[in-house]
Motif scaffolding. Structure first.
Motif, mmCIF file in Angstrom:
data_model
loop_
_atom_site.group_PDB
_atom_site.id
_atom_site.type_symbol
_atom_site.label_atom_id
_atom_site.label_comp_id
_atom_site.label_asym_id
_atom_site.label_seq_id
_atom_site.Cartn_x
_atom_site.Cartn_y
_atom_site.Cartn_z
ATOM 1 N N PRO A 74 0.814 -1.223 0.000
ATOM 2 C CA PRO A 74 0.000 0.000 0.000
ATOM 3 C C PRO A 74 0.844 1.268 0.000
ATOM 4 O O PRO A 74 0.543 2.217 -0.725
ATOM 5 N N ALA A 75 1.907 1.313 0.807
ATOM 6 C CA ALA A 75 2.768 2.496 0.840
ATOM 7 C C ALA A 75 3.429 2.706 -0.514
ATOM 8 O O ALA A 75 3.508 3.841 -1.022
ATOM 9 N N PHE A 76 3.907 1.626 -1.109
ATOM 10 C CA PHE A 76 4.570 1.713 -2.413
ATOM 11 C C PHE A 76 3.598 2.201 -3.484
ATOM 12 O O PHE A 76 3.950 3.019 -4.346
ATOM 13 N N ILE A 77 2.352 1.719 -3.414
ATOM 14 C CA ILE A 77 1.347 2.097 -4.411
ATOM 15 C C ILE A 77 0.892 3.536 -4.209
ATOM 16 O O ILE A 77 0.659 4.270 -5.188
ATOM 17 N N VAL A 78 0.765 3.971 -2.968
ATOM 18 C CA VAL A 78 0.425 5.374 -2.702
ATOM 19 C C VAL A 78 1.478 6.298 -3.305
ATOM 20 O O VAL A 78 1.156 7.312 -3.943
ATOM 21 N N ILE A 79 2.742 5.948 -3.125
ATOM 22 C CA ILE A 79 3.824 6.760 -3.697
ATOM 23 C C ILE A 79 3.752 6.739 -5.224
ATOM 24 O O ILE A 79 3.947 7.768 -5.883
ATOM 25 N N SER A 80 3.446 5.580 -5.796
ATOM 26 C CA SER A 80 3.296 5.493 -7.254
ATOM 27 C C SER A 80 2.171 6.406 -7.734
ATOM 28 O O SER A 80 2.296 7.067 -8.772
ATOM 29 N N GLY A 81 1.063 6.434 -6.993
ATOM 30 C CA GLY A 81 -0.028 7.328 -7.361
ATOM 31 C C GLY A 81 0.370 8.784 -7.253
ATOM 32 O O GLY A 81 0.034 9.597 -8.120
ATOM 33 N N TYR A 82 1.105 9.117 -6.195
ATOM 34 C CA TYR A 82 1.534 10.501 -5.999
ATOM 35 C C TYR A 82 2.389 10.982 -7.165
ATOM 36 O O TYR A 82 2.253 12.123 -7.628
ATOM 37 N N PHE A 83 3.251 10.120 -7.665
ATOM 38 C CA PHE A 83 4.116 10.505 -8.776
ATOM 39 C C PHE A 83 3.467 10.275 -10.135
ATOM 40 O O PHE A 83 4.131 10.407 -11.160
ATOM 41 N N SER A 84 2.203 9.939 -10.139
ATOM 42 C CA SER A 84 1.465 9.803 -11.400
ATOM 43 C C SER A 84 0.512 10.968 -11.626
ATOM 44 O O SER A 84 -0.237 10.971 -12.600
ATOM 45 N N ARG A 85 0.542 11.960 -10.753
ATOM 46 C CA ARG A 85 -0.453 13.036 -10.812
ATOM 47 C C ARG A 85 -0.427 13.818 -12.114
ATOM 48 O O ARG A 85 -1.445 14.325 -12.559
ATOM 49 N N SER A 86 0.724 13.918 -12.736
ATOM 50 C CA SER A 86 0.795 14.739 -13.946
ATOM 51 C C SER A 86 0.593 13.932 -15.224
ATOM 52 O O SER A 86 0.693 14.480 -16.321
ATOM 53 N N PHE A 87 0.285 12.633 -15.085
ATOM 54 C CA PHE A 87 0.078 11.831 -16.287
ATOM 55 C C PHE A 87 -1.197 12.290 -16.992
ATOM 56 O O PHE A 87 -2.285 12.291 -16.400
ATOM 57 N N ASP A 88 -1.068 12.675 -18.256
ATOM 58 C CA ASP A 88 -2.201 13.211 -18.996
ATOM 59 C C ASP A 88 -2.335 12.607 -20.386
ATOM 60 O O ASP A 88 -2.983 13.173 -21.255
ATOM 61 N N ALA A 89 -1.703 11.463 -20.596
ATOM 62 C CA ALA A 89 -1.774 10.763 -21.883
ATOM 63 C C ALA A 89 -1.132 11.529 -23.017
ATOM 64 O O ALA A 89 -1.407 11.256 -24.192
ATOM 65 N N ALA A 90 -0.263 12.487 -22.693
ATOM 66 C CA ALA A 90 0.511 13.158 -23.730
ATOM 67 C C ALA A 90 1.463 12.147 -24.372
ATOM 68 O O ALA A 90 1.882 11.189 -23.709
ATOM 69 N N PHE A 143 0.492 -0.159 -14.998
ATOM 70 C CA PHE A 143 0.157 0.265 -16.366
ATOM 71 C C PHE A 143 -1.319 0.648 -16.447
ATOM 72 O O PHE A 143 -1.669 1.699 -16.994
ATOM 73 N N ILE A 144 -2.181 -0.185 -15.894
ATOM 74 C CA ILE A 144 -3.620 0.099 -15.929
ATOM 75 C C ILE A 144 -3.953 1.320 -15.084
ATOM 76 O O ILE A 144 -4.706 2.208 -15.520
ATOM 77 N N TRP A 145 -3.429 1.371 -13.870
ATOM 78 C CA TRP A 145 -3.711 2.506 -12.990
ATOM 79 C C TRP A 145 -3.304 3.816 -13.646
ATOM 80 O O TRP A 145 -4.055 4.790 -13.610
ATOM 81 N N ARG A 146 -2.105 3.842 -14.208
ATOM 82 C CA ARG A 146 -1.622 5.103 -14.770
ATOM 83 C C ARG A 146 -2.427 5.509 -15.994
ATOM 84 O O ARG A 146 -2.696 6.694 -16.193
ATOM 85 N N LEU A 147 -2.832 4.545 -16.803
ATOM 86 C CA LEU A 147 -3.661 4.883 -17.964
ATOM 87 C C LEU A 147 -4.992 5.498 -17.543
ATOM 88 O O LEU A 147 -5.564 6.323 -18.270
#
Length: 361
Positions: A74-90, A143-147
């Motif tokens: 959970p901690a690792f995934i929370v950090i992954s989410g935090y660093f995915s905030r700017s993902f915009d499919a560019a 991959f799925i989460w970030r998409l």
């Protein structure tokens, strides 16, 4: 399974690389706090995998195993989410998602299929990219989460929706193993929670009171885990099975989803509160956590192949301590710069040949 977890966090633009193994960028200083958290989390992942063969013979090891599994991924995934905030499919970010997550997934899915086929005496074991094997589930899920990040940035109540999806997943034993969707959906709320976090939330963890409370909370959690060993199925913390598959009434699934989410978030916050903010001897290793994560599984599976846990020494406390230290030292080595350089071609491939040249507007 699984920048973990006093400098301020980096700006959103730092999320362009996978949070599991962000590369340092020219002109941008890496944040010691998150690198420390990631390294410590991956050490716990390796230790947890090393403890697996010892669970049946020691209540203490099983309690520690349960405690660690309650918060390390959970901690690792929370950090992954935090660093995915700017993902915009560019295009640039999609390219980095493909090279930094999809390509390593394909390579290591094939590698683990072949290796586990050898270790289990099944050389004809089929290779399926749709059925993540062992550690590779995290890359498929990431991959799925970030998409889906743009969706979570759009909806009004992202966390309640994500929790609702996770709760429904526990009621659905027919989801199947394709892309390990059961685990992907049940861990989804932690990723969405990371997306919602801001720098000031991590600053709260620096408060002296929070840090002081983290220790007794962990001690209480350890005692509770020890008490729960004969009373609770710790497989709930794997988040990969429905309530029916865990031989529990259907209504247990949604209730356990909410209870475990709260428990894991509290423990993850305590873990992050105790992570050093300054640069340490292991800070630089935080850049190699993806390497350590994906490679240590080969050593775990090889050790299992030779049935090391059957030796009487490892059934004693000193043996369990030895296993713990070896696992920690081994994954530390695998996160080191020389090992990362060797495997950079598959973990951080440039692959310019595979993409169209982007024209500047």
């Amino acid at each position: 399974m699984p920048r973990s977890p006093g400098q301020a966090p980096p700006p959103p633009a730092a999320s362009d690389r996978p949070a599991t193994d962000q590369a340092a960028r020219p002109g941008k200083e890496r944040d010691a706090f998150f690198d420390n958290a990631k390294f410590l989390a991956i050490v716990l992942v390796a230790m947890g995998h090393a403890w697996e063969p010892l669970r049946g013979d020691s209540r203490t090891v099983t309690a520690l195993y349960t405690l660690v599994y309650a918060f390390h991924m959970p901690a690792f995934i929370v950090i992954s989410g935090y660093f995915s905030r700017s993902f915009d499919a560019a295009p640039g970010r999609v390219k980095r998602l493909l090279t930094g997550v999809a390509v390593p997934y394909i390579v290591f899915e094939v590698a683990y299929s072949v290796f586990i086929g050898w270790s289990e005496g099944d050389p004809d074991r089929p290779i399926s990219l749709l059925d993540p094997l062992y550690l590779t589930w995290f890359l498929a899920a990431l991959f799925i989460w970030r998409l889906t990040t743009p969706i979570w940035k759009l909806v009004r109540w992202p966390l309640p929706v994500a929790l609702g999806i996770a709760m429904l997943a526990t009621l659905s034993p027919d989801i199947g193993t394709d892309l390990d969707l059961q685990r992907t959906l049940q861990f989804l709320p932690f990723f969405v929670a990371g997306l919602l976090l801001r720098a000031e939330h991590f600053q709260l963890l620096r408060h002296r009171t929070v840090r002081a409370l983290a220790v007794p909370v962990f001690l209480c959690a350890a005692v509770t885990a020890y008490w729960a060993v004969p009373r609770m199925n710790y497989a709930w913390f794997f988040h990969r099975s429905s309530a029916e598959e865990l031989a529990a009434p259907a209504w247990y699934g949604p209730v356990m989803t909410l209870a475990l989410f709260g428990c894991s978030m509290v423990l993850a916050a305590c873990f992050l509160a105790l992570v050093p903010r300054r640069r340490t001897w292991f800070t630089a290793l935080g850049a190699g956590t993806l390497c350590g994560y994906l490679l240590h599984g080969f050593f775990i599976k090889a050790a299992d192949h030779w049935h090391w846990a059957d030796h009487a020494f490892f059934q004693r406390p000193l043996g369990a301590i030895t296993v713990t230290l070896v696992a920690g030292a081994g994954v530390t080595l695998l996160c080191s710069a020389p090992v990362r350089r060797v495997f950079r071609c598959v973990l951080e491939p440039r692959m310019e040949w595979a993409f169209r040249q982007q024209q500047k507007v």
